[in-house]
Scaffold this active site. Structure first.
Site, mmCIF file in Angstrom:
data_model
loop_
_atom_site.group_PDB
_atom_site.id
_atom_site.type_symbol
_atom_site.label_atom_id
_atom_site.label_comp_id
_atom_site.label_asym_id
_atom_site.label_seq_id
_atom_site.Cartn_x
_atom_site.Cartn_y
_atom_site.Cartn_z
ATOM 1 N N ALA A 1 -4.561 9.400 -6.235
ATOM 2 C CA ALA A 1 -4.542 8.456 -5.110
ATOM 3 C C ALA A 1 -3.441 7.427 -5.377
ATOM 4 O O ALA A 1 -2.905 7.344 -6.475
ATOM 5 C CB ALA A 1 -5.888 7.770 -4.939
ATOM 6 N N LYS A 2 -3.125 6.660 -4.370
ATOM 7 C CA LYS A 2 -2.186 5.555 -4.529
ATOM 8 C C LYS A 2 -2.377 4.607 -3.369
ATOM 9 O O LYS A 2 -2.772 5.011 -2.266
ATOM 10 C CB LYS A 2 -0.741 6.056 -4.540
#
Length: 425
Positions: A117-118
């Site tokens: 994720a980011k």
């Protein structure tokens, strides 16, 4: 022709779009080596969830600004999503998607049970007061609240964020939950459940990867570090402590060079007191672009993505490049450097130390337990050295570069997890 990277006109290429194209290129290469079918490639290329939010910010003078925020969960086949949050004016949905994808492969490569994720907010944090920054952080967290959680998606610090940012995120989430939830973020202050060894974990991982790739004594090995920030500064310190001669470093204020080796501890103090390395009296000033082209043994790009390109790659003389930043080398530059005989330790391996110790912090939070700094560093070293050995062995056995081998391993593990789980419904 890649089935994953769309054609586009040059005018539409932004740094974020370039990063995403690079990530898709690496995926496409790995998929070819693995023999993945078209449908599975599309699944692996497509984020599971992408959220764009508007974040209003009340300024101290009463003005109301609105900035954009993002959170992308790329893949959760192997576990909850994991990835940093960056505050940077150049952040966009393409960049965040690329970084989330690289995180997926990184976690799989080093064998920790996370997906990638980011997150990010398109803002310059240095232009905000502390109170404005806190208000913006808490409002951003409130907007992405449905996505995050200790068993769903665990943020961490990245460019422009730090322990204090994570403390605000933890508190905002905890207030919403009605009880303290330290496991919702990693990279927290120690007093809120942070882990010993987390602050320098990415840098320590880069050092371990560099020394593993050298294959010889570090004594006298010359090093240049692009990006004297939270990753680059400690990487330079750790390599100097190991016996390397760090001769040049740079940050946004400038670059400095000393043929006999820089006093990294003194330079870190100078940078902290003066806002950067520019003007450091015990070294010569160096044009920023020249640092990448110095005749050194090791080059460590530890700033932002896209630093080494098709334009400057022919002038890079280092024979070993260790990627401390995410995506610092474009695919075109990668081909030029490899053809010239350079060895590149890819980002998804070299800078994995941060997510490894983030995982260890999360485990400690979930168990209400803590390890000593020695235990944390031992676990970090074991996972980093094991992953490097596996990548090196596969590269030698299949005639691949280290980057190709790392992606084949990471992508292959995620593909296997997806196939084992099946498709619902």
């Amino acid at each position: 022709m890649s089935i994953l990277v769309p054609s586009k006109t040059p005018a539409l290429i932004t740094p974020g779009r370039q990063a995403l194209d690079s990530a898709l290129h690496h995926l496409d290469q790995a998929a070819e080596h693995l023999g993945l079918d078209h449908g599975l490639r599309r699944v692996l290329a497509t984020p599971r969830r992408s959220l764009t939010v508007s974040v209003p910010v009340r300024r101290e003078d009463g003005r109301l600004d609105v900035v954009q925020g993002f959170r992308v969960q790329h893949n959760v086949s192997r576990g909850p999503a994991k990835g940093g949050i960056r505050f940077h004016p150049g952040t966009d949905i393409h960049e965040v998607t690329a970084l989330a994808m690289w995180m997926t492969w990184k976690c799989a490569l080093v064998g920790i049970p996370y997906g990638g994720a980011k997150g990010g907010v398109a803002v310059d944090p240095t232009g905000l007061t502390t109170r404005e920054l806190e208000r913006m952080t808490r409002r951003y967290v409130n907007e992405i609240l449905p996505l995050i959680g200790p068993e769903k998606d665990i943020p961490a610090p990245d460019v422009g964020t730090d322990e204090q940012t994570m403390a605000w995120i933890m508190d905002t989430y905890s207030v919403s939950a009605g009880y303290s939830v330290p496991g919702v973020v990693t990279g927290k202050p120690m007093t809120l459940g942070g882990s010993l060894g987390r602050s320098g974990a990415t840098s320590r991982g880069v050092q371990i990867a560099t020394l593993s790739a050298l294959g010889r004594s570090p004594e006298g090995v010359t090093v240049a570090v692009q990006g004297f920030g939270k990753v680059g500064a400690l990487t330079a310190q750790y390599l100097a402590d190991a016996g390397c001669k760090v001769v040049a470093v740079s940050d946004i204020t400038g670059a400095v060079y000393a043929s006999g080796g820089l006093d990294i501890a003194g330079l870190r103090t100078w940078a902290a007191e003066n806002g950067g390395v520019h003007g450091y009296r015990n070294a010569d000033a160096l044009p920023l672009d020249d640092l990448l082209e110095l005749d050194v043994d090791v080059l460590i790009p530890a700033a932002l993505e896209g630093a080494i390109t098709e334009a400057n790659a022919p002038r890079v003389r280092a024979r070993l490049i260790v990627e401390g930043a995410n995506g610092p080398t474009t695919p075109e530059a990668d081909e030029i450097l490899t053809a010239g005989g350079a060895t590149i330790v890819p980002d998804i391996l070299a800078n994995a130390g941060g997510v490894i110790v983030s995982y260890l912090e999360w485990v400690q939070n979930m168990q209400a337990y803590s390890w000593s700094s020695g235990e944390v560093e031992l676990k970090l070293r074991d996972l980093m050295e094991s992953a490097f050995s596996e990548v090196k062995s596969m590269a030698a056995a299949r005639g691949l570069t280290l980057r190709q081998a790392a992606h084949v391993i990471g992508v292959g593990r995620v593909a296997e997890a997806h196939q084992m789980r099946g498709l619902y419904p």
